[in-house]
Write an enzyme that holds these catalytic residues in place. Structure first.
Site, mmCIF file in Angstrom:
data_model
loop_
_atom_site.group_PDB
_atom_site.id
_atom_site.type_symbol
_atom_site.label_atom_id
_atom_site.label_comp_id
_atom_site.label_asym_id
_atom_site.label_seq_id
_atom_site.Cartn_x
_atom_site.Cartn_y
_atom_site.Cartn_z
ATOM 1 C CE LYS A 205 -4.274 43.536 4.186
ATOM 2 N NZ LYS A 205 -3.340 42.008 4.047
ATOM 3 C CB SER A 274 1.905 45.395 -1.743
ATOM 4 O OG SER A 274 0.637 45.773 -2.266
#
Length: 329
Positions: A205, A274
């Site tokens: 990730k 984000s």
């Protein structure tokens, strides 16, 4: 089993709503209008293909109102956690487990490992050892967060995709505390596998967050663009190759190669990362846990990070210029 979610924003709210609906004894730490709405109206969850569900929840701004918990699941952004460690203390009993559901390189990374770096503390994500001393690595259970969610309005969380929260002990064991939490999350309709190699998932990730996030903040490009434009794809690839060398020196095994990982980012489509969303919204940017920490790991392992260094310098200056870097410390 008493579960507290510390930082009940989009992801924390999604998890909290699912647990509360399943009948778990869950409490949420939040603030502002979102907290006020949850207290007055309950927490509403919007999921595609399902009717809105509103559940009553116990929510507080002051953790002292909640008392000791069996599990404290921290869903804040990494740069926000050190500042709340003192406030978190009333939640921590002798056997409380703290679940680190935070993106990036975790502050506890070198707990539970063998070798010359065992017990090493990372200044980039835990300045002054605040978390190491105030929470303690022995309490920590790792967690990799995969769902995407957003706060549609105060007290209302919209689930976008994904429902997996991978759990893992720092030492790789399948502990009773990990299995008990996995059972509670599974009963709530979430996927919660207990992984023996949680750091492998952290890095897969992180691979994308390390590169896609700062490049998008610098260029304002969405994932589909930055992963297919030859120039930005090459920069992302360079960062990921440097990170892979560091991770493999630390014993990490990658299940996919760099190009497949970038192609996976492109397949997400016109997504604004984000970090770009934080920049546009005027929120502190999550640079240290995603980028600076990898630089620190490079120094510890003796692996140079020239591409990462360049991008980190640029995005850090961009964030400082906007007043969004270091403001949460």
């Amino acid at each position: 089993m008493r579960i507290c979610i510390y930082g009940a924003g989009a992801i924390g709210g999604y998890m909290g709503a699912k647990l509360a609906r399943a009948g778990a004894e869950v409490a949420l730490v939040a603030r502002g209008p979102h907290l006020a709405a949850m207290r007055s109206k309950g927490l509403t969850l919007l999921e595609e293909g399902a009717d809105p569900v509103t559940v009553p929840v116990r929510a507080a701004e002051d953790p002292a109102d909640l008392g000791p918990q069996d599990y404290v699941i921290v869903t804040l952004k990494a740069h926000s956690v050190p500042a709340v460690v003192p406030a978190m203390q009333p939640l921590l009993g002798p056997a409380t487990t703290v679940v680190s559901a935070v993106n990036g390189v975790p502050w506890w990374y070198f707990h539970g490992v063998e070798g010359p770096l065992a017990g090493t503390r990372l200044a980039s994500v835990d300045p002054g050892d605040v978390q190491w001393t105030g929470i303690g690595p022995a309490r920590v259970l790792g967690c990799v967060v995969y769902p995407a969610a957003e706060i549609a309005e105060s007290g209302v969380v919209r689930h976008i995709e994904g429902n997996r929260f991978s759990l893992g002990e720092p030492d790789g064991s399948k502990s009773e505390r990990a299995l008990r939490l996995a059972e509670a999350l599974t009963a709530a309709g979430l996927k919660a596998p207990v992984r023996p190699r949680i750091r492998d998932e952290i890095w897969v990730k992180l691979w994308g967050n390390l590169s896609f996030n700062p490049i998008s903040a610098l260029t304002h490009a969405t994932l589909d663009v930055l992963c297919t434009d030859p120039g930005t794809r090459a920069v992302a690839r360079g960062m990921m190759v440097e990170a892979q060398a560091i991770a493999e020196a630390l014993g990490v095994k990658f299940p996919i190669d760099v190009d497949r990982r970038i192609d996976g980012g492109a397949a997400v489509g016109a997504h604004r990362t984000s970090m770009l969303q934080d920049l546009d919204a005027g929120r502190p940017m999550e640079i240290d846990a995603l980028v600076t920490a990898v630089q620190e790991l490079g120094r510890l392992t003796g692996h140079p990070t020239p591409t990462i260094d360049t991008v980190q310098a640029l995005v850090a200056l961009r964030a400082r210029t906007a007043g969004l870097y270091g403001t949460a410390r």
